[in-house]
Design an enzyme around this catalytic site. Structure first.
Site, PDB file in Angstrom:
ATOM      1  N   HIS A   1       0.833  -1.203   0.000  1.00 21.56           N
ATOM      2  CA  HIS A   1       0.000   0.000   0.000  1.00 21.56           C
ATOM      3  C   HIS A   1       0.869   1.254   0.000  1.00 21.56           C
ATOM      4  O   HIS A   1       1.805   1.368   0.790  1.00 21.56           O
ATOM      5  CB  HIS A   1      -0.883  -0.029   1.259  1.00 21.56           C
ATOM      6  CG  HIS A   1      -1.920   1.045   1.324  1.00 21.56           C
ATOM      7  ND1 HIS A   1      -2.172   1.749   2.474  1.00 21.56           N
ATOM      8  CD2 HIS A   1      -2.786   1.519   0.394  1.00 21.56           C
ATOM      9  CE1 HIS A   1      -3.154   2.607   2.253  1.00 21.56           C
ATOM     10  NE2 HIS A   1      -3.546   2.490   0.993  1.00 21.56           N
TER      11      HIS A   1
ATOM     12  N   GLU B   1       0.408  -0.356  -4.771  1.00 25.68           N
ATOM     13  CA  GLU B   1      -0.684   0.602  -4.941  1.00 25.68           C
ATOM     14  C   GLU B   1      -0.123   1.969  -4.603  1.00 25.68           C
ATOM     15  O   GLU B   1       0.695   2.096  -3.686  1.00 25.68           O
ATOM     16  CB  GLU B   1      -1.836   0.266  -3.979  1.00 25.68           C
ATOM     17  CG  GLU B   1      -3.073   1.140  -4.100  1.00 25.68           C
ATOM     18  CD  GLU B   1      -3.105   2.388  -3.206  1.00 25.68           C
ATOM     19  OE1 GLU B   1      -4.088   3.122  -3.269  1.00 25.68           O
ATOM     20  OE2 GLU B   1      -2.138   2.625  -2.443  1.00 25.68           O
TER      21      GLU B   1
ATOM     22  N   ASP C   1      -1.147   6.579  -5.139  1.00 26.50           N
ATOM     23  CA  ASP C   1      -2.201   7.568  -5.415  1.00 26.50           C
ATOM     24  C   ASP C   1      -1.674   8.650  -6.347  1.00 26.50           C
ATOM     25  O   ASP C   1      -0.591   9.190  -6.122  1.00 26.50           O
ATOM     26  CB  ASP C   1      -2.629   8.220  -4.096  1.00 26.50           C
ATOM     27  CG  ASP C   1      -2.988   7.194  -3.036  1.00 26.50           C
ATOM     28  OD1 ASP C   1      -4.003   6.518  -3.203  1.00 26.50           O
ATOM     29  OD2 ASP C   1      -2.222   7.064  -2.056  1.00 26.50           O
TER      30      ASP C   1
ATOM     31  N   HIS D   1      -1.060  11.533  -1.669  1.00 24.88           N
ATOM     32  CA  HIS D   1      -2.381  11.114  -1.195  1.00 24.88           C
ATOM     33  C   HIS D   1      -3.303  12.280  -0.845  1.00 24.88           C
ATOM     34  O   HIS D   1      -4.462  12.315  -1.244  1.00 24.88           O
ATOM     35  CB  HIS D   1      -2.209  10.203   0.029  1.00 24.88           C
ATOM     36  CG  HIS D   1      -3.495   9.662   0.567  1.00 24.88           C
ATOM     37  ND1 HIS D   1      -4.307  10.367   1.427  1.00 24.88           N
ATOM     38  CD2 HIS D   1      -4.131   8.487   0.357  1.00 24.88           C
ATOM     39  CE1 HIS D   1      -5.365   9.651   1.731  1.00 24.88           C
ATOM     40  NE2 HIS D   1      -5.292   8.506   1.094  1.00 24.88           N
TER      41      HIS D   1
ATOM     42  N   GLU E   1      -4.118   4.231  -8.153  1.00 23.61           N
ATOM     43  CA  GLU E   1      -5.349   4.865  -7.675  1.00 23.61           C
ATOM     44  C   GLU E   1      -5.407   6.302  -8.180  1.00 23.61           C
ATOM     45  O   GLU E   1      -4.544   7.125  -7.856  1.00 23.61           O
ATOM     46  CB  GLU E   1      -5.450   4.832  -6.145  1.00 23.61           C
ATOM     47  CG  GLU E   1      -6.814   5.377  -5.732  1.00 23.61           C
ATOM     48  CD  GLU E   1      -7.035   5.553  -4.244  1.00 23.61           C
ATOM     49  OE1 GLU E   1      -6.332   4.930  -3.433  1.00 23.61           O
ATOM     50  OE2 GLU E   1      -7.951   6.341  -3.915  1.00 23.61           O
TER      51      GLU E   1
HETATM   52  O1  G3P Z   1      -6.643   1.892  -3.162  1.00 23.47           O
HETATM   53  C1  G3P Z   1      -6.888   1.395  -1.890  1.00 23.47           C
HETATM   54  C2  G3P Z   1      -6.649   2.424  -0.812  1.00 23.47           C
HETATM   55  O2  G3P Z   1      -5.416   3.048  -1.027  1.00 23.47           O
HETATM   56  C3  G3P Z   1      -7.732   3.437  -0.755  1.00 23.47           C
HETATM   57  O3  G3P Z   1      -7.614   4.326   0.318  1.00 23.47           O
HETATM   58  O4  G3P Z   1      -7.041   6.499   1.314  1.00 23.47           O
HETATM   59  O5  G3P Z   1      -5.354   4.684   1.302  1.00 23.47           O
HETATM   60  O6  G3P Z   1      -5.956   5.858  -0.808  1.00 23.47           O
HETATM   61  P1  G3P Z   1      -6.432   5.392   0.534  1.00 23.47           P
HETATM   62 MG    MG Z   2      -4.757   4.729  -2.236  1.00 27.17          MG
END
Ligand code: G3P
Ligand code: MG
Length: 249
Positions: free
Chosen positions: A10, A37, A39, A52, A112
């Site tokens: 993550h 993953e 952002d 993020h 994302e």
């Molecule tokens: O993509 C899964 C997760 O990352 C979504 O929440 O706030 O961590 O971007 P966040």
């Molecule tokens: Mg995310």
């Protein structure tokens, strides 16, 4: 329905490095992770950056907003010092830098699309077009396991991504899965449902799988919970605890 890795780091390196940085990707690699993953948001001048929060103050110091700052300024900002002195000087990366690093290192990406409010369509369009250009060869060869999976909480961003790059796979990201999830997912041409594991139930997981969708959860940091979700049929999930949940979990 899920040719992708099961365990995904993550925000690049989970909780072990400053999120959404190249250092995070290096950290993930050191733990054997070739799936990530992160952002992506647009700068004021419409360039994808990996971050993020739409506002400064947490991972970068100061006041201000990503959508009101030029990319040339964003890439000079320190995104590592907040995490610890060892990471001071780690910059906010461009999406292009991260994507090229991952492609070169053969790290699979769940990208994302994280639009700043009001920038949903542009963010979906820009991220999809850039990803499509970078993975032209893989798309042409049908090597879909190597092609990134786009996801977003924003249906406007996903629709724009679909229109800009229809051949890129999309995951519909939902905190809580609504009753009409299937109609919405089909309208967006999503191949997978990405959801908060806290609101998922075993029957809902079974229904999503029975309908032919991939099922991905965020963010699982407890190995016992990870086992339970996989037993429910969850295809993959992201974790902050890349030290507790290894890629071959
Ligand atoms: O993509 C899964 C997760 O990352 C979504 O929440 O706030 O961590 O971007 P966040
Ligand atoms: Mg995310």
């Amino acid at each position: 329905m899920w040719p992708y890795p099961k365990i995904v780091a993550h925000r690049g390196g989970g909780a072990l490095a400053p999120e959404n940085t190249i250092a995070a990707l290096r950290c993930g690699l050191a733990y054997g992770f070739r799936a990530v993953e992160f952002d992506v948001m647009l700068s004021q001048d419409g360039i994808g950056v990996v971050i993020h929060d739409p506002e400064f103050g947490r991972t970068v110091a100061g006041a201000g907003q990503v959508a009101q700052t030029l990319a040339s300024e964003l890439v000079r900002m320190d995104a590592g010092a907040w995490f610890g002195p060892a990471f001071a000087g780690e910059r906010v990366p461009l999406f292009a830098e991260v994507a090229e690093y991952c492609r070169a290192q053969r790290i699979w990406m769940n990208i994302e699309i994280k639009p700043a409010p009001g920038h949903e369509a542009a963010t979906g369009r820009v991220v999809a077009a850039a990803t499509r250009a970078l993975f032209h060869a893989e798309l042409h060869n049908g090597d879909m396991a190597a092609v990134p999976l786009l996801s977003s909480f924003s249906d406007v961003a996903l629709a724009a991504a679909r229109d800009a790059a229809p051949d890129l796979p999309r995951g519909y990201l939902l905190d809580t899965v609504p009753d009409d999830w299937q109609a919405q997912a089909r309208a967006l041409g999503a191949i997978a449902i990405h959801t908060n594991h806290r609101h998922l139930t075993a029957p809902l997981a079974a229904a999503i799988k029975a309908a032919g969708f991939g099922l991905f959860c965020y963010t699982i940091n407890d190995p016992a919970r990870a086992r339970e979700l996989l037993a429910w049929g969850v295809d993959g999930f992201c974790t902050d605890r890349i030290d507790l949940i290894p890629p071959d979990f």
